[in-house]
Design an enzyme around this catalytic site. Structure first.
Site, PDB file in Angstrom:
ATOM      1  N   ASP A 101      61.987 -47.365  60.839  1.00  0.00           N
ATOM      2  CA  ASP A 101      62.643 -48.165  59.802  1.00  0.00           C
ATOM      3  C   ASP A 101      61.696 -48.445  58.647  1.00  0.00           C
ATOM      4  OD1 ASP A 101      65.316 -48.736  60.297  1.00  0.00           O
ATOM      5  OD2 ASP A 101      64.842 -50.339  61.724  1.00  0.00           O
ATOM      6  N   LYS A 138      64.503 -44.669  58.241  1.00  0.00           N
ATOM      7  CA  LYS A 138      65.856 -45.232  58.136  1.00  0.00           C
ATOM      8  C   LYS A 138      65.841 -46.350  57.103  1.00  0.00           C
ATOM      9  CE  LYS A 138      67.857 -47.761  61.566  1.00  0.00           C
ATOM     10  NZ  LYS A 138      68.030 -49.054  60.885  1.00  0.00           N
ATOM     11  N   GLU A 166      68.536 -49.333  55.006  1.00  0.00           N
ATOM     12  CA  GLU A 166      69.811 -50.039  55.073  1.00  0.00           C
ATOM     13  C   GLU A 166      70.423 -50.169  53.680  1.00  0.00           C
ATOM     14  OE1 GLU A 166      69.328 -53.819  57.034  1.00  0.00           O
ATOM     15  OE2 GLU A 166      68.320 -52.917  58.767  1.00  0.00           O
ATOM     16  N   GLU A 215      76.771 -50.033  62.045  1.00  0.00           N
ATOM     17  CA  GLU A 215      76.545 -51.190  62.927  1.00  0.00           C
ATOM     18  C   GLU A 215      77.591 -52.271  62.675  1.00  0.00           C
ATOM     19  OE1 GLU A 215      72.538 -52.734  63.038  1.00  0.00           O
ATOM     20  OE2 GLU A 215      73.155 -54.462  64.264  1.00  0.00           O
TER      21      GLU A 215
HETATM   22  O1  KIV Z   1      66.030 -52.106  63.944  1.00  0.00           O
HETATM   23  C1  KIV Z   1      66.794 -51.604  64.782  1.00  0.00           C
HETATM   24  O2  KIV Z   1      66.516 -51.604  65.989  1.00  0.00           O
HETATM   25  C2  KIV Z   1      68.020 -50.993  64.286  1.00  0.00           C
HETATM   26  C3  KIV Z   1      69.028 -50.514  65.264  1.00  0.00           C
HETATM   27  C4  KIV Z   1      69.413 -51.359  66.349  1.00  0.00           C
HETATM   28  C5  KIV Z   1      70.091 -49.672  64.699  1.00  0.00           C
HETATM   29  O3  KIV Z   1      68.198 -50.871  63.124  1.00  0.00           O
END
Ligand code: KIV
Length: 278
Positions: A86, A116, A118, A185
């Site tokens: 992330d 990833k 958001e 989500e």
């Molecule tokens: O940070 C995380 O663990 C997430 C997921 C649960 C999709 O973004």
């Protein structure tokens, strides 16, 4: 599927064949090894590390340095799964330069194979810049924990037809910007189904029903290691925390009683004895 290294192309092929994708989180080396050994396709070093491991009430305080630290440990433990990390709150929203620099750090310094982010149309510039630099990007729509304050808490999203339409437009725009996959989500199952049928790239659901191309959960949740939060979408496959606590109690009791260490845990004076010798 065998032990071949999972790449973004593997995930596309899996969607094409209708094979479901399994994704779990990991934040450290031993958990990453276990998740990889279990044959999970994608390991997410989520910014959920802030809540699950670091004890913050939200993911907002997590820094790029935190993510680099945890992702490095995870990457050392993985041989097969695709490692996605992330980008934490405010590490890609301010400028495309930030997005590039921070995504680059996760790949170069921490061994991430994708990042990833958001958000929808408001982050397209960052997504395009990172993809153009050669780093695969996974999107994340619906309940986006980094927007905790805007959402007024962790609430199911896209329940009205207007919000569902907006989410569909965001999904299409992210796909056009080059995301290789999209986490959905906390949205109604019917909305996740529409997005999944519309997208060419795989959708990965969490609290988004059974119609996504894959599913993700937080590993500590499925193992029952954190009992404070219990959202409806989590399935516990193990009640782990009471087992851990019981083992620790037994250790405490044996130390107090003087029954640990026993003879088999004690070295003699033979100089050839190794640390792990029987
Ligand atoms: O940070 C995380 O663990 C997430 C997921 C649960 C999709 O973004």
């Amino acid at each position: 599927m065998g032990r071949d290294k999972v790449t973004v192309r593997t995930l596309h092929r899996m969607k094409g064949r209708g094979e479901k994708i399994a994704m779990l989180t990991a934040y450290d080396y031993p958990m990453a090894r276990a998740v990889d050994e279990a044959g999970i396709d994608v390991i997410l070093v989520g910014d959920s590390v802030g809540m699950v491991v670091l004890g913050y009430p939200t993911t907002l305080p997590v820094t790029v340095d935190d993510m680099v630290h945890h992702c490095r440990a995870v990457a050392r433990g993985v041989t097969r799964a695709l490692v996605v990390a992330d980008l934490p709150f405010m590490s890609y929203q301010v400028s495309r330069e930030d997005a590039l620099r921070n995504a680059g750090r996760l790949v170069k310094e921490a061994g991430a194979e994708a990042v990833k982010v958001e958000g929808g149309r408001e982050i397209l510039e960052a997504v395009e810049a990172v993809v153009t630099a050669g780093i695969p990007v996974m999107g994340h729509l619906g309940l986006t924990p980094q927007a905790y304050h805007r959402m007024g808490g962790y609430r199911v999203q896209a329940r009205s037809p207007q919000e569902a339409d907006r989410l569909l437009k965001d999904a299409a725009a992210l796909e056009a910007a080059g995301v290789f996959s999209l986490v959905l989500e906390g949205i109604p199952g019917a909305v996740a189904k529409r997005v999944t049928e519309t997208l060419g790239v795989p959708s990965i659901g969490i609290g988004a029903g059974p119609f996504c191309d894959g599913q993700v959960l937080v590993t500590h949740d499925i193992l029952g290691l954190q009992e404070d939060l219990s959202p409806k979408f989590v399935k516990r496959y193990l009640q782990g925390r009471p087992l851990f606590v019981e083992a620790m109690r037994q250790f405490r009791d044996e130390v107090r009683a003087g029954t640990f260490p026993a003879a088999e845990h004690t070295y003699g004076s033979d100089p050839s004895t190794t640390l792990d010798a029987p």
